[in-house]
Design an enzyme around this catalytic site. Structure first.
Site, short mmCIF file in Angstrom:
data_model
loop_
_atom_site.label_atom_id
_atom_site.label_comp_id
_atom_site.label_asym_id
_atom_site.label_seq_id
_atom_site.Cartn_x
_atom_site.Cartn_y
_atom_site.Cartn_z
N CYS A 17 0.84 -1.19 0.00
CA CYS A 17 0.00 0.00 0.00
C CYS A 17 0.88 1.24 0.00
O CYS A 17 1.91 1.30 0.69
CB CYS A 17 -0.99 -0.02 1.17
SG CYS A 17 -0.44 0.82 2.64
N GLU A 18 0.48 2.19 -0.81
CA GLU A 18 1.33 3.37 -0.97
C GLU A 18 1.21 4.33 0.21
O GLU A 18 1.97 5.28 0.32
CB GLU A 18 1.05 4.08 -2.29
CG GLU A 18 -0.27 4.77 -2.39
CD GLU A 18 -0.45 5.43 -3.76
OE1 GLU A 18 0.09 4.91 -4.75
OE2 GLU A 18 -1.13 6.46 -3.82
N HIS A 19 0.27 4.08 1.11
CA HIS A 19 0.13 4.97 2.27
C HIS A 19 1.02 4.56 3.43
O HIS A 19 1.45 5.39 4.21
CB HIS A 19 -1.33 5.00 2.74
CG HIS A 19 -2.26 5.45 1.68
ND1 HIS A 19 -3.44 4.79 1.35
CD2 HIS A 19 -2.18 6.49 0.82
CE1 HIS A 19 -4.02 5.41 0.36
NE2 HIS A 19 -3.29 6.44 0.01
N HIS A 20 1.27 3.25 3.56
CA HIS A 20 2.06 2.77 4.70
C HIS A 20 3.24 1.90 4.30
O HIS A 20 4.00 1.47 5.17
CB HIS A 20 1.16 1.96 5.65
CG HIS A 20 -0.02 2.73 6.17
ND1 HIS A 20 -1.24 2.73 5.53
CD2 HIS A 20 -0.15 3.56 7.23
CE1 HIS A 20 -2.08 3.51 6.20
NE2 HIS A 20 -1.44 4.03 7.23
N GLN B 58 -5.30 -0.33 -4.06
CA GLN B 58 -5.94 -1.49 -4.69
C GLN B 58 -6.89 -1.08 -5.82
O GLN B 58 -6.98 -1.76 -6.84
CB GLN B 58 -6.68 -2.32 -3.62
CG GLN B 58 -7.20 -3.64 -4.17
CD GLN B 58 -7.86 -4.49 -3.10
OE1 GLN B 58 -7.42 -4.52 -1.95
NE2 GLN B 58 -8.93 -5.18 -3.46
N HIS C 180 -5.17 -6.01 3.77
CA HIS C 180 -4.22 -4.91 3.89
C HIS C 180 -3.56 -4.95 5.26
O HIS C 180 -4.23 -4.75 6.27
CB HIS C 180 -4.94 -3.57 3.69
CG HIS C 180 -5.36 -3.34 2.27
ND1 HIS C 180 -4.90 -2.29 1.53
CD2 HIS C 180 -6.16 -4.07 1.47
CE1 HIS C 180 -5.42 -2.37 0.31
NE2 HIS C 180 -6.19 -3.44 0.25
N CYS D 27 -1.80 -2.88 6.65
CA CYS D 27 -1.91 -1.62 7.40
C CYS D 27 -3.20 -1.57 8.21
O CYS D 27 -3.31 -0.80 9.16
CB CYS D 27 -1.78 -0.41 6.47
SG CYS D 27 -3.04 -0.31 5.20
#
Ligand SMILES: [Zn+2]
Length: 190
Positions: free
Chosen positions: A80-83, A121, A149, A151
């Site tokens: 995931c590009e956030h975490h 996703q 996920h 995260c």
């Protein structure tokens, strides 16, 4: 912007080890930055892949076949590009050929090529569908991804076991109710 060197990457990993609260100079951790830097090559191999190439090189004439082609349960590993934490699950990919089909391993490679990057996703699902649409020009494409996920399951709200489902349907798989239902029931394994 210059690409960081391997030494830059290893230094950054040492900083993260310290940030986590450990000592990057203790014996068990001495080789860790080099290992992590190497493993990034594999985990993020999508950045050096062009998934469209897999589809372009290997089409075959369809020989009168005019039913759905569906590959279920393609193992999916993304981040995931956030975490920057793993997203692990399965992709189901199908299309209704016009005059070209590809080897099924190529569908899995397309999924991997887009997955092994920092992703969300929803975008990953759309990118896979659109690449297949663009190169094979089938009558329709369907992509469904079910994934967990880390995260969410390892931190934050800790919703262990919950999965996120996303889908992107194009052409007749989106617009023709019978084809859509057939695709979705094949995906469900019915
Ligand atoms: Zn995340």
């Amino acid at each position: 912007m210059a690409k960081p060197t391997k030494a830059d990457a290893e230094a950054a990993i040492r900083v993260l080890i310290e940030w986590a609260g450990d000592d990057p100079h203790r014996e068990g951790l001495l080789d860790t930055p080099a290992r992590v830097a190497r493993s990034y090559r594999e985990l993020f191999a999508g950045y050096t892949a062009n998934p469209r190439d897999y589809l372009m090189r290997t089409f075959e004439e369809v020989g009168g076949y005019d039913e759905l082609v569906v590959l279920r349960n393609i193992r999916l590993v993304s981040f995931c590009e956030h975490h920057m934490l793993p997203v692990i699950g399965h992709a189901h990919v199908g299309y209704l050929p016009t005059n070209r089909v590809v080897g099924i391993s190529k569908l899995a490679r397309v999924v991997n090529g887009f997955a092994r990057r920092l992703q969300i996703q929803e975008k990953l699902t759309a990118e896979i569908a659109e690449a297949i649409q663009e190169i094979l020009q089938p009558q329709g494409v369907g992509v469904v991804i079910e994934a967990e996920h880390s995260c969410m399951t390892l931190r934050g709200v800790n919703t262990l076991g919950s999965t996120l489902t996303t889908s992107r349907l194009l052409g007749v798989i989106r617009d023709d109710p019978r084809t859509r239902e057939e695709f979705l029931s094949l995906v469900r394994g019915a």
